[in-house]
Design a protein around this motif. Sequence first.
Motif, PDB file in Angstrom:
ATOM      1  N   GLN A 236      25.671  45.351  -5.913  1.00 27.61           N
ATOM      2  CA  GLN A 236      26.222  44.829  -7.167  1.00 27.61           C
ATOM      3  C   GLN A 236      27.730  45.051  -7.239  1.00 27.61           C
ATOM      4  N   ALA A 237      28.188  46.209  -6.765  1.00 30.17           N
ATOM      5  CA  ALA A 237      29.629  46.487  -6.769  1.00 30.17           C
ATOM      6  C   ALA A 237      30.371  45.522  -5.849  1.00 30.17           C
ATOM      7  N   TYR A 238      29.766  45.216  -4.704  1.00 28.39           N
ATOM      8  CA  TYR A 238      30.386  44.230  -3.811  1.00 28.39           C
ATOM      9  C   TYR A 238      30.535  42.887  -4.517  1.00 28.39           C
ATOM     10  N   LEU A 239      29.488  42.457  -5.207  1.00 32.12           N
ATOM     11  CA  LEU A 239      29.544  41.168  -5.902  1.00 32.12           C
ATOM     12  C   LEU A 239      30.632  41.162  -6.969  1.00 32.12           C
ATOM     13  N   ARG A 240      30.709  42.241  -7.738  1.00 34.03           N
ATOM     14  CA  ARG A 240      31.734  42.320  -8.802  1.00 34.03           C
ATOM     15  C   ARG A 240      33.138  42.323  -8.229  1.00 34.03           C
ATOM     16  N   GLU A 241      33.323  43.054  -7.134  1.00 33.04           N
ATOM     17  CA  GLU A 241      34.659  43.210  -6.573  1.00 33.04           C
ATOM     18  C   GLU A 241      35.147  41.950  -5.877  1.00 33.04           C
ATOM     19  N   HIS A 242      34.273  41.312  -5.114  1.00 30.56           N
ATOM     20  CA  HIS A 242      34.715  40.206  -4.264  1.00 30.56           C
ATOM     21  C   HIS A 242      34.474  38.841  -4.884  1.00 30.56           C
ATOM     22  N   ARG A 243      33.503  38.724  -5.774  1.00 30.61           N
ATOM     23  CA  ARG A 243      33.217  37.465  -6.463  1.00 30.61           C
ATOM     24  C   ARG A 243      33.229  36.257  -5.518  1.00 30.61           C
ATOM     25  N   PRO A 244      32.471  36.288  -4.445  1.00 33.04           N
ATOM     26  CA  PRO A 244      32.435  35.107  -3.574  1.00 33.04           C
ATOM     27  C   PRO A 244      31.868  33.909  -4.324  1.00 33.04           C
ATOM     28  N   PRO A 245      32.314  32.707  -4.013  1.00 29.92           N
ATOM     29  CA  PRO A 245      31.677  31.536  -4.613  1.00 29.92           C
ATOM     30  C   PRO A 245      30.177  31.598  -4.342  1.00 29.92           C
ATOM     31  N   THR A 246      29.377  31.386  -5.397  1.00 33.26           N
ATOM     32  CA  THR A 246      27.944  31.632  -5.261  1.00 33.26           C
ATOM     33  C   THR A 246      27.125  30.520  -5.902  1.00 33.26           C
ATOM     34  N   LEU A 247      26.122  30.084  -5.154  1.00 32.18           N
ATOM     35  CA  LEU A 247      25.101  29.173  -5.655  1.00 32.18           C
ATOM     36  C   LEU A 247      23.790  29.950  -5.729  1.00 32.18           C
ATOM     37  N   ILE A 248      23.148  29.952  -6.892  1.00 30.71           N
ATOM     38  CA  ILE A 248      21.833  30.548  -7.064  1.00 30.71           C
ATOM     39  C   ILE A 248      20.838  29.416  -7.276  1.00 30.71           C
ATOM     40  N   ALA A 249      19.894  29.279  -6.333  1.00 27.19           N
ATOM     41  CA  ALA A 249      18.835  28.267  -6.441  1.00 27.19           C
ATOM     42  C   ALA A 249      17.523  29.023  -6.288  1.00 27.19           C
ATOM     43  N   TRP A 250      16.755  29.155  -7.357  1.00 27.28           N
ATOM     44  CA  TRP A 250      15.691  30.162  -7.424  1.00 27.28           C
ATOM     45  C   TRP A 250      14.368  29.552  -7.860  1.00 27.28           C
ATOM     46  N   GLY A 251      13.313  29.952  -7.164  1.00 29.10           N
ATOM     47  CA  GLY A 251      11.969  29.582  -7.582  1.00 29.10           C
ATOM     48  C   GLY A 251      11.370  30.698  -8.431  1.00 29.10           C
ATOM     49  N   PRO A 252      11.258  30.545  -9.739  1.00 30.23           N
ATOM     50  CA  PRO A 252      10.829  31.645 -10.604  1.00 30.23           C
ATOM     51  C   PRO A 252       9.336  31.950 -10.555  1.00 30.23           C
ATOM     52  N   GLN A 253       8.532  31.098  -9.919  1.00 31.03           N
ATOM     53  CA  GLN A 253       7.097  31.372  -9.803  1.00 31.03           C
ATOM     54  C   GLN A 253       6.880  32.362  -8.646  1.00 31.03           C
ATOM     55  N   ASP A 254       7.307  33.586  -8.897  1.00 30.81           N
ATOM     56  CA  ASP A 254       7.412  34.603  -7.860  1.00 30.81           C
ATOM     57  C   ASP A 254       7.065  35.948  -8.476  1.00 30.81           C
ATOM     58  N   GLY A 255       5.925  36.517  -8.075  1.00 29.19           N
ATOM     59  CA  GLY A 255       5.506  37.780  -8.654  1.00 29.19           C
ATOM     60  C   GLY A 255       6.372  38.955  -8.281  1.00 29.19           C
ATOM     61  N   TYR A 256       7.136  38.822  -7.201  1.00 25.54           N
ATOM     62  CA  TYR A 256       8.062  39.876  -6.804  1.00 25.54           C
ATOM     63  C   TYR A 256       9.438  39.693  -7.432  1.00 25.54           C
ATOM     64  N   MET A 257       9.904  38.463  -7.500  1.00 24.07           N
ATOM     65  CA  MET A 257      11.273  38.163  -7.928  1.00 24.07           C
ATOM     66  C   MET A 257      11.243  37.022  -8.931  1.00 24.07           C
ATOM     67  N   PRO A 258      10.866  37.305 -10.171  1.00 18.67           N
ATOM     68  CA  PRO A 258      10.746  36.245 -11.176  1.00 18.67           C
ATOM     69  C   PRO A 258      12.120  35.821 -11.698  1.00 18.67           C
ATOM     70  N   GLU A 259      12.102  35.020 -12.744  1.00 21.07           N
ATOM     71  CA  GLU A 259      13.353  34.500 -13.299  1.00 21.07           C
ATOM     72  C   GLU A 259      14.340  35.603 -13.640  1.00 21.07           C
ATOM     73  N   ALA A 260      13.851  36.725 -14.163  1.00 17.56           N
ATOM     74  CA  ALA A 260      14.752  37.824 -14.534  1.00 17.56           C
ATOM     75  C   ALA A 260      15.540  38.328 -13.334  1.00 17.56           C
ATOM     76  N   SER A 261      14.939  38.315 -12.145  1.00 19.08           N
ATOM     77  CA  SER A 261      15.646  38.765 -10.945  1.00 19.08           C
ATOM     78  C   SER A 261      16.805  37.833 -10.611  1.00 19.08           C
ATOM     79  N   ALA A 262      16.640  36.559 -10.906  1.00 16.75           N
ATOM     80  CA  ALA A 262      17.714  35.595 -10.673  1.00 16.75           C
ATOM     81  C   ALA A 262      18.831  35.766 -11.699  1.00 16.75           C
ATOM     82  N   ARG A 263      18.448  35.846 -12.970  1.00 14.54           N
ATOM     83  CA  ARG A 263      19.462  35.949 -14.031  1.00 14.54           C
ATOM     84  C   ARG A 263      20.260  37.244 -13.937  1.00 14.54           C
ATOM     85  N   ALA A 264      19.683  38.274 -13.351  1.00 15.88           N
ATOM     86  CA  ALA A 264      20.400  39.539 -13.233  1.00 15.88           C
ATOM     87  C   ALA A 264      21.699  39.382 -12.442  1.00 15.88           C
TER      88      ALA A 264
END
Length: 310
Positions: A236-264
Amino acid sequence: MKETAIETGRTAPNGLADSSVRHQRLDLGDLEIFYREAGPPDAPVVLLPHGYPCSSYQYRNLMPALADRWRTVAPDFPGFGYSGTPALEQCTFDGYAEFLLRFADRLGLDRYALYLHDYGSQIGLRAAIAEPQRVAALIIQNGDVYEDALGPKYQGLREYWERPTPGGRAALEDAVSEAGFREEFLNDVRKELTELIPPDLWTLAWTQLRTPERRAIMVGLMEGLRDNLEWFPRYQAYLREHRPPTLIAWGPQDGYMPEASARAYLRDLPDAEFHLLDGGHWALETNLDEIAALIRDFLTRKGLNAIPPA
């Protein structure tokens, strides 16, 4: 297996269309490494580390969908797919991050867009922390780095991490099976989408991972996920510090990584481009055209496209 190009690009020096997926091997140290590659050798690179329990096979359809304008490269990690099997002590998240950088060095991949999926996301981010200058952009698809947003299917692992028992370890070993892999690939997607996920995924994964040595690697990595949680604040610190251009494309029907994991991710990457898909963990099987279009548009707008659009 013959790979089919989705669209025809330029002709590469070897006489193949750039969108043809090439299946290659190289020696890296004392191991033979298998990897898939497509696209012009001088084009911007998209590096595709895979997740559990798959291999570069998971990118077999995405690669030709991008390869008219990008060089796409997907290795099999040591102990996975068609790559050689290393000693068990080498199979840690640190060890795989080091491997990814060594592999990139060997192919001359100095800068790339990095695809983050499953625990390939954590391996990729460790490599990014070590050498941030290489990362031109991130494409994040169902790869979790926020402990408070983990889905309910992590509960069994959490209980084992907190109180390891022989019975708990036996459950991990049972998960490394063809039936366990089938559950991993189907996960929580709605019934209509399960029909789009080919059984080749879990059948091939089981064929490639069922030796005692490879099963031990898989169990060890699941146990290592506990220590990996301590890295989450560093990711998380790397993401905050470097802010690389980022695309998030997420399938929320995921018992391990639901929508909340994407929005985080938006906590540390508020400018990320965010898309929720009608899919789950293996969205490249169910939402390939949508993801490929998002990636093409994103990389082109970010100037990571050396070949002018048609």
